[in-house]
Design a protein around this motif. Structure first.
Motif, PDB file in Angstrom:
ATOM      1  N   ASP A 129       8.641   2.750  21.429  1.00 50.06           N
ATOM      2  CA  ASP A 129       9.174   2.834  20.118  1.00 50.06           C
ATOM      3  C   ASP A 129       7.654   3.765  19.429  1.00 50.06           C
ATOM      4  OD1 ASP A 129      10.836   1.153  20.858  1.00 50.06           O
ATOM      5  OD2 ASP A 129      10.390  -0.096  19.300  1.00 50.06           O
ATOM      6  N   ARG A 130       8.512   5.189  18.408  1.00 52.66           N
ATOM      7  CA  ARG A 130       8.009   5.425  17.689  1.00 52.66           C
ATOM      8  C   ARG A 130       7.064   4.875  16.119  1.00 52.66           C
ATOM      9  NH1 ARG A 130       6.139   9.900  19.194  1.00 52.66           N
ATOM     10  NH2 ARG A 130       6.344  11.161  17.899  1.00 52.66           N
ATOM     11  N   ILE A 131       6.133   4.608  15.682  1.00 53.75           N
ATOM     12  CA  ILE A 131       5.918   3.726  14.616  1.00 53.75           C
ATOM     13  C   ILE A 131       5.406   4.890  13.561  1.00 53.75           C
ATOM     14  CG2 ILE A 131       4.538   1.665  13.244  1.00 53.75           C
ATOM     15  CD1 ILE A 131       4.537   0.363  15.687  1.00 53.75           C
ATOM     16  N   THR A 132       5.774   4.972  12.629  1.00 55.72           N
ATOM     17  CA  THR A 132       5.636   6.283  11.115  1.00 55.72           C
ATOM     18  C   THR A 132       5.165   5.178   9.820  1.00 55.72           C
ATOM     19  OG1 THR A 132       7.232   7.734  11.599  1.00 55.72           O
ATOM     20  CG2 THR A 132       6.159   7.482   9.651  1.00 55.72           C
ATOM     21  N   TRP A 133       3.873   5.609   9.472  1.00 55.47           N
ATOM     22  CA  TRP A 133       3.373   4.908   8.693  1.00 55.47           C
ATOM     23  C   TRP A 133       2.863   5.832   6.968  1.00 55.47           C
ATOM     24  CZ3 TRP A 133       1.853   3.436  13.457  1.00 55.47           C
ATOM     25  CH2 TRP A 133       0.788   2.260  13.638  1.00 55.47           C
ATOM     26  N   ILE A 134       3.385   5.210   5.742  1.00 60.20           N
ATOM     27  CA  ILE A 134       3.678   5.714   4.786  1.00 60.20           C
ATOM     28  C   ILE A 134       2.977   5.300   3.937  1.00 60.20           C
ATOM     29  CG2 ILE A 134       5.292   7.018   3.024  1.00 60.20           C
ATOM     30  CD1 ILE A 134       7.779   7.013   5.129  1.00 60.20           C
ATOM     31  N   ASN A 135       1.955   5.550   3.188  1.00 58.40           N
ATOM     32  CA  ASN A 135       1.389   5.404   2.333  1.00 58.40           C
ATOM     33  C   ASN A 135       2.252   6.127   0.436  1.00 58.40           C
ATOM     34  OD1 ASN A 135      -0.406   4.765   0.163  1.00 58.40           O
ATOM     35  ND2 ASN A 135      -2.043   6.239   0.455  1.00 58.40           N
ATOM     36  N   ARG A 136       2.934   4.931  -0.430  1.00 59.19           N
ATOM     37  CA  ARG A 136       3.290   5.150  -1.353  1.00 59.19           C
ATOM     38  C   ARG A 136       1.689   4.969  -2.329  1.00 59.19           C
ATOM     39  NH1 ARG A 136       7.344   7.955  -0.064  1.00 59.19           N
ATOM     40  NH2 ARG A 136       9.034   8.133   1.441  1.00 59.19           N
ATOM     41  N   ASP A 137       1.140   4.638  -2.019  1.00 60.72           N
ATOM     42  CA  ASP A 137      -0.051   4.070  -3.084  1.00 60.72           C
ATOM     43  C   ASP A 137      -0.368   4.914  -3.863  1.00 60.72           C
ATOM     44  OD1 ASP A 137       0.892   1.272  -3.558  1.00 60.72           O
ATOM     45  OD2 ASP A 137      -0.952   0.879  -2.265  1.00 60.72           O
ATOM     46  N   ILE A 138      -1.539   5.503  -4.866  1.00 61.16           N
ATOM     47  CA  ILE A 138      -1.364   6.654  -5.693  1.00 61.16           C
ATOM     48  C   ILE A 138      -3.597   6.603  -5.452  1.00 61.16           C
ATOM     49  CG2 ILE A 138      -0.470   6.530  -7.472  1.00 61.16           C
ATOM     50  CD1 ILE A 138      -3.325   5.589  -9.352  1.00 61.16           C
ATOM     51  N   VAL A 139      -3.664   5.576  -4.283  1.00 61.86           N
ATOM     52  CA  VAL A 139      -4.995   5.660  -3.694  1.00 61.86           C
ATOM     53  C   VAL A 139      -5.028   5.518  -2.369  1.00 61.86           C
ATOM     54  CG1 VAL A 139      -6.628   3.958  -5.469  1.00 61.86           C
ATOM     55  CG2 VAL A 139      -5.424   2.566  -3.238  1.00 61.86           C
ATOM     56  N   PRO A 140      -5.975   6.011  -1.533  1.00 65.16           N
ATOM     57  CA  PRO A 140      -6.647   6.333  -0.593  1.00 65.16           C
ATOM     58  C   PRO A 140      -5.675   5.158   0.660  1.00 65.16           C
ATOM     59  CG  PRO A 140      -7.753   7.217   0.030  1.00 65.16           C
ATOM     60  CD  PRO A 140      -6.925   6.633  -2.031  1.00 65.16           C
ATOM     61  N   HIS A 141      -5.312   5.557   1.957  1.00 63.87           N
ATOM     62  CA  HIS A 141      -4.909   4.172   3.210  1.00 63.87           C
ATOM     63  C   HIS A 141      -5.434   4.468   4.151  1.00 63.87           C
ATOM     64  CE1 HIS A 141      -4.301   1.022  -0.332  1.00 63.87           C
ATOM     65  NE2 HIS A 141      -3.317   1.629  -0.403  1.00 63.87           N
ATOM     66  N   THR A 142      -5.599   3.528   5.091  1.00 63.18           N
ATOM     67  CA  THR A 142      -5.434   4.164   6.561  1.00 63.18           C
ATOM     68  C   THR A 142      -4.920   3.151   7.590  1.00 63.18           C
ATOM     69  OG1 THR A 142      -7.561   2.943   7.879  1.00 63.18           O
ATOM     70  CG2 THR A 142      -7.877   4.938   6.710  1.00 63.18           C
TER      71      THR A 142
END
Ligand SMILES: [Cu+2]
Length: 108
Positions: A47-60
């Protein structure tokens, strides 16, 4: 010979999961308000997983044992990886260690 091959293929052991096993799925994890959503995700190797950051601060999205890491994701940036058997499932955000989530990896 054809009969022998058929016999080797044997009974089907994963009847209810056949569709999942054959076709890789794509999953999306949204990071919003300092939360990975869904927080727990069932996936299958391939499977493939995509993470998307919807916040205004960076994440990992970083494995708890650091074996995989998205790197810094700024606003609206995304990162995709393919699930591997034996992949470490627990992960967190390096900038906000309280942000934790989990991949539940079905072993095939
Ligand atoms: Cu974060």
């Amino acid at each position: 010979m054809a009969l022998a091959v058929t016999a080797l293929a044997g009974p089907r052991l994963l009847s209810s999961n056949d569709a999942d096993a054959k076709e890789a799925a794509t999953h999306v994890v949204e990071i919003k308000d300092f939360i990975f959503s869904p927080k727990q995700l069932s996936v299958t190797p391939g499977d493939r997983i995509t993470w998307i950051n919807r916040d205004i601060v960076p994440h990992t999205a970083t494995a708890s044992d650091k074996s995989w890491d998205s790197g810094t994701l700024k606003t609206d940036e995304e990162w995709q990886t393919t699930v591997e058997a034996g992949m470490y499932g627990d992960y967190f955000c390096r900038f906000h260690p309280n942000m934790k989530a989990k991949l539940e990896i079905r072993q095939t």
